[in-house]
Design a protein around this motif. Structure first.
Motif, PDB file in Angstrom:
ATOM      1  N   GLY A 114       0.792  -1.232   0.000  1.00 50.87           N
ATOM      2  CA  GLY A 114       0.000   0.000   0.000  1.00 50.87           C
ATOM      3  C   GLY A 114       0.821   1.276   0.000  1.00 50.87           C
ATOM      4  O   GLY A 114       0.269   2.365   0.069  1.00 50.87           O
ATOM      5  N   SER A 115       2.126   1.140  -0.075  1.00 46.24           N
ATOM      6  CA  SER A 115       2.997   2.313  -0.057  1.00 46.24           C
ATOM      7  C   SER A 115       4.223   2.010  -0.914  1.00 46.24           C
ATOM      8  O   SER A 115       4.865   0.965  -0.745  1.00 46.24           O
ATOM      9  CB  SER A 115       3.436   2.609   1.390  1.00 46.24           C
ATOM     10  OG  SER A 115       4.615   3.382   1.422  1.00 46.24           O
ATOM     11  N   GLY A 116       4.531   2.916  -1.810  1.00 46.69           N
ATOM     12  CA  GLY A 116       5.714   2.751  -2.650  1.00 46.69           C
ATOM     13  C   GLY A 116       6.976   2.636  -1.826  1.00 46.69           C
ATOM     14  O   GLY A 116       7.867   1.834  -2.126  1.00 46.69           O
ATOM     15  N   LYS A 117       7.039   3.404  -0.757  1.00 47.77           N
ATOM     16  CA  LYS A 117       8.223   3.391   0.110  1.00 47.77           C
ATOM     17  C   LYS A 117       8.357   2.034   0.800  1.00 47.77           C
ATOM     18  O   LYS A 117       9.440   1.444   0.839  1.00 47.77           O
ATOM     19  CB  LYS A 117       8.129   4.507   1.143  1.00 47.77           C
ATOM     20  CG  LYS A 117       9.333   4.603   2.057  1.00 47.77           C
ATOM     21  CD  LYS A 117       9.199   5.755   3.037  1.00 47.77           C
ATOM     22  CE  LYS A 117      10.389   5.792   3.987  1.00 47.77           C
ATOM     23  NZ  LYS A 117      10.255   6.852   4.980  1.00 47.77           N
ATOM     24  N   ARG A 118       7.255   1.523   1.352  1.00 49.93           N
ATOM     25  CA  ARG A 118       7.299   0.227   2.037  1.00 49.93           C
ATOM     26  C   ARG A 118       7.582  -0.909   1.060  1.00 49.93           C
ATOM     27  O   ARG A 118       8.326  -1.841   1.375  1.00 49.93           O
ATOM     28  CB  ARG A 118       5.992  -0.012   2.788  1.00 49.93           C
ATOM     29  CG  ARG A 118       5.850   0.932   3.993  1.00 49.93           C
ATOM     30  CD  ARG A 118       4.554   0.739   4.748  1.00 49.93           C
ATOM     31  NE  ARG A 118       4.542  -0.593   5.351  1.00 49.93           N
ATOM     32  CZ  ARG A 118       3.442  -1.259   5.627  1.00 49.93           C
ATOM     33  NH1 ARG A 118       2.266  -0.743   5.368  1.00 49.93           N
ATOM     34  NH2 ARG A 118       3.494  -2.458   6.173  1.00 49.93           N
ATOM     35  N   ASN A 119       6.995  -0.841  -0.143  1.00 53.04           N
ATOM     36  CA  ASN A 119       7.275  -1.855  -1.165  1.00 53.04           C
ATOM     37  C   ASN A 119       8.758  -1.849  -1.530  1.00 53.04           C
ATOM     38  O   ASN A 119       9.381  -2.907  -1.647  1.00 53.04           O
ATOM     39  CB  ASN A 119       6.434  -1.621  -2.419  1.00 53.04           C
ATOM     40  CG  ASN A 119       4.986  -2.019  -2.220  1.00 53.04           C
ATOM     41  OD1 ASN A 119       4.645  -2.801  -1.344  1.00 53.04           O
ATOM     42  ND2 ASN A 119       4.120  -1.457  -3.042  1.00 53.04           N
ATOM     43  N   ALA A 120       9.337  -0.666  -1.704  1.00 51.01           N
ATOM     44  CA  ALA A 120      10.764  -0.548  -2.045  1.00 51.01           C
ATOM     45  C   ALA A 120      11.639  -1.084  -0.914  1.00 51.01           C
ATOM     46  O   ALA A 120      12.652  -1.737  -1.165  1.00 51.01           O
ATOM     47  CB  ALA A 120      11.118   0.905  -2.359  1.00 51.01           C
ATOM     48  N   GLN A 121      11.236  -0.820   0.326  1.00 50.95           N
ATOM     49  CA  GLN A 121      12.006  -1.338   1.473  1.00 50.95           C
ATOM     50  C   GLN A 121      11.984  -2.870   1.502  1.00 50.95           C
ATOM     51  O   GLN A 121      13.012  -3.505   1.749  1.00 50.95           O
ATOM     52  CB  GLN A 121      11.455  -0.777   2.789  1.00 50.95           C
ATOM     53  CG  GLN A 121      11.762   0.683   2.993  1.00 50.95           C
ATOM     54  CD  GLN A 121      11.056   1.252   4.227  1.00 50.95           C
ATOM     55  OE1 GLN A 121       9.983   0.802   4.615  1.00 50.95           O
ATOM     56  NE2 GLN A 121      11.677   2.257   4.831  1.00 50.95           N
ATOM     57  N   LEU A 122      10.819  -3.455   1.250  1.00 54.03           N
ATOM     58  CA  LEU A 122      10.713  -4.910   1.222  1.00 54.03           C
ATOM     59  C   LEU A 122      11.563  -5.487   0.088  1.00 54.03           C
ATOM     60  O   LEU A 122      12.288  -6.462   0.282  1.00 54.03           O
ATOM     61  CB  LEU A 122       9.252  -5.347   1.073  1.00 54.03           C
ATOM     62  CG  LEU A 122       9.005  -6.853   0.968  1.00 54.03           C
ATOM     63  CD1 LEU A 122       9.512  -7.582   2.213  1.00 54.03           C
ATOM     64  CD2 LEU A 122       7.532  -7.137   0.733  1.00 54.03           C
ATOM     65  N   ASP A 123      11.488  -4.877  -1.094  1.00 56.60           N
ATOM     66  CA  ASP A 123      12.286  -5.336  -2.228  1.00 56.60           C
ATOM     67  C   ASP A 123      13.772  -5.284  -1.900  1.00 56.60           C
ATOM     68  O   ASP A 123      14.514  -6.238  -2.163  1.00 56.60           O
ATOM     69  CB  ASP A 123      12.006  -4.496  -3.475  1.00 56.60           C
ATOM     70  CG  ASP A 123      10.588  -4.646  -4.002  1.00 56.60           C
ATOM     71  OD1 ASP A 123       9.852  -5.521  -3.501  1.00 56.60           O
ATOM     72  OD2 ASP A 123      10.217  -3.870  -4.912  1.00 56.60           O
ATOM     73  N   ALA A 124      14.225  -4.170  -1.332  1.00 56.01           N
ATOM     74  CA  ALA A 124      15.641  -4.010  -0.985  1.00 56.01           C
ATOM     75  C   ALA A 124      16.060  -5.030   0.071  1.00 56.01           C
ATOM     76  O   ALA A 124      17.161  -5.598  -0.007  1.00 56.01           O
ATOM     77  CB  ALA A 124      15.910  -2.586  -0.498  1.00 56.01           C
ATOM     78  N   LEU A 125      15.188  -5.271   1.045  1.00 58.08           N
ATOM     79  CA  LEU A 125      15.485  -6.240   2.094  1.00 58.08           C
ATOM     80  C   LEU A 125      15.677  -7.639   1.509  1.00 58.08           C
ATOM     81  O   LEU A 125      16.641  -8.347   1.837  1.00 58.08           O
ATOM     82  CB  LEU A 125      14.362  -6.251   3.139  1.00 58.08           C
ATOM     83  CG  LEU A 125      14.467  -7.310   4.228  1.00 58.08           C
ATOM     84  CD1 LEU A 125      15.612  -6.986   5.176  1.00 58.08           C
ATOM     85  CD2 LEU A 125      13.158  -7.405   4.983  1.00 58.08           C
ATOM     86  N   LEU A 126      14.780  -8.047   0.627  1.00 59.82           N
ATOM     87  CA  LEU A 126      14.875  -9.381   0.034  1.00 59.82           C
ATOM     88  C   LEU A 126      16.090  -9.512  -0.876  1.00 59.82           C
ATOM     89  O   LEU A 126      16.755 -10.560  -0.893  1.00 59.82           O
ATOM     90  CB  LEU A 126      13.587  -9.720  -0.714  1.00 59.82           C
ATOM     91  CG  LEU A 126      12.368  -9.921   0.184  1.00 59.82           C
ATOM     92  CD1 LEU A 126      11.099 -10.077  -0.636  1.00 59.82           C
ATOM     93  CD2 LEU A 126      12.564 -11.122   1.090  1.00 59.82           C
ATOM     94  N   GLN A 127      16.405  -8.453  -1.626  1.00 61.94           N
ATOM     95  CA  GLN A 127      17.596  -8.488  -2.487  1.00 61.94           C
ATOM     96  C   GLN A 127      18.868  -8.584  -1.654  1.00 61.94           C
ATOM     97  O   GLN A 127      19.777  -9.352  -1.975  1.00 61.94           O
ATOM     98  CB  GLN A 127      17.634  -7.262  -3.402  1.00 61.94           C
ATOM     99  CG  GLN A 127      16.592  -7.316  -4.489  1.00 61.94           C
ATOM    100  CD  GLN A 127      16.496  -6.025  -5.280  1.00 61.94           C
ATOM    101  OE1 GLN A 127      17.016  -4.991  -4.882  1.00 61.94           O
ATOM    102  NE2 GLN A 127      15.825  -6.095  -6.419  1.00 61.94           N
ATOM    103  N   GLU A 128      18.938  -7.819  -0.580  1.00 67.99           N
ATOM    104  CA  GLU A 128      20.110  -7.867   0.298  1.00 67.99           C
ATOM    105  C   GLU A 128      20.219  -9.233   0.973  1.00 67.99           C
ATOM    106  O   GLU A 128      21.307  -9.793   1.086  1.00 67.99           O
ATOM    107  CB  GLU A 128      20.037  -6.754   1.348  1.00 67.99           C
ATOM    108  CG  GLU A 128      21.225  -6.711   2.283  1.00 67.99           C
ATOM    109  CD  GLU A 128      22.547  -6.420   1.593  1.00 67.99           C
ATOM    110  OE1 GLU A 128      23.588  -6.757   2.180  1.00 67.99           O
ATOM    111  OE2 GLU A 128      22.554  -5.859   0.475  1.00 67.99           O
ATOM    112  N   PHE A 129      19.096  -9.783   1.412  1.00 65.33           N
ATOM    113  CA  PHE A 129      19.103 -11.112   2.013  1.00 65.33           C
ATOM    114  C   PHE A 129      19.655 -12.145   1.030  1.00 65.33           C
ATOM    115  O   PHE A 129      20.509 -12.961   1.390  1.00 65.33           O
ATOM    116  CB  PHE A 129      17.680 -11.505   2.452  1.00 65.33           C
ATOM    117  CG  PHE A 129      17.571 -12.937   2.899  1.00 65.33           C
ATOM    118  CD1 PHE A 129      18.041 -13.326   4.147  1.00 65.33           C
ATOM    119  CD2 PHE A 129      17.011 -13.895   2.068  1.00 65.33           C
ATOM    120  CE1 PHE A 129      17.948 -14.649   4.561  1.00 65.33           C
ATOM    121  CE2 PHE A 129      16.921 -15.213   2.470  1.00 65.33           C
ATOM    122  CZ  PHE A 129      17.392 -15.597   3.716  1.00 65.33           C
ATOM    123  N   ALA A 130      19.201 -12.096  -0.210  1.00 67.46           N
ATOM    124  CA  ALA A 130      19.672 -13.044  -1.223  1.00 67.46           C
ATOM    125  C   ALA A 130      21.170 -12.881  -1.469  1.00 67.46           C
ATOM    126  O   ALA A 130      21.909 -13.867  -1.545  1.00 67.46           O
ATOM    127  CB  ALA A 130      18.886 -12.863  -2.520  1.00 67.46           C
TER     128      ALA A 130
END
Length: 141
Positions: A114-130
């Protein structure tokens, strides 16, 4: 006219040849493919537009080729023609396609937060985790 001057348009033309093949494949794919490809490469959509436009002399970086082939589902004949044209345009780069570690693309379907900022944070978190997980798995003891 010197040979070097005569070769310049040929080199630019060689880049345009493989870009035309890439553009034809992209144009046959569903809408949203450029954005999906941009995400898979970690780039923005304008980068994909630039590397798929034969009018721009910007070459496609070799490290993105396997991702392009996987995400765009290149037909075998188009892939072979693309690789022949790419090898003519960049004879030294094509060998790097088979060297080193290979990557593959995994697409995850995530909820919209529901938020571009939160979506971007989740994407960045998953990419960094990988990235971190892969680094740990590749460590030699």
């Amino acid at each position: 006219m010197t040979d070097a001057v005569a070769d310049e348009p040929a080199e630019a033309g060689a880049v345009a040849v493989y870009k035309r093949i890439f553009k034809e494949v992209l144009d046959k794919r569903p809408s949203g493919m450029r954005l999906r490809l941009a995400h898979a490469m970690g780039k923005n959509r304008s980068f994909v537009s630039q590397i798929s436009n034969p009018a721009y002399p910007v070459p496609i970086p070799v490290q993105h080729l396997n991702t392009i082939f996987d995400v765009c589902h290149f037909p075998p004949q188009a892939k072979a023609a693309f690789l022949r044209a790419y090898a003519r345009a960049h004879p030294r780069r094509i060998s790097r396609l088979t060297e080193g570690p290979h990557e593959r693309t995994l697409t995850l379907h995530l909820p919209d937060l529901g938020s571009g900022k939160r979506n971007a944070q989740l994407d960045a978190l998953l990419q960094e985790f990988a990235r971190r997980l892969i680094a740990i798995m590749q460590e030699k003891e």
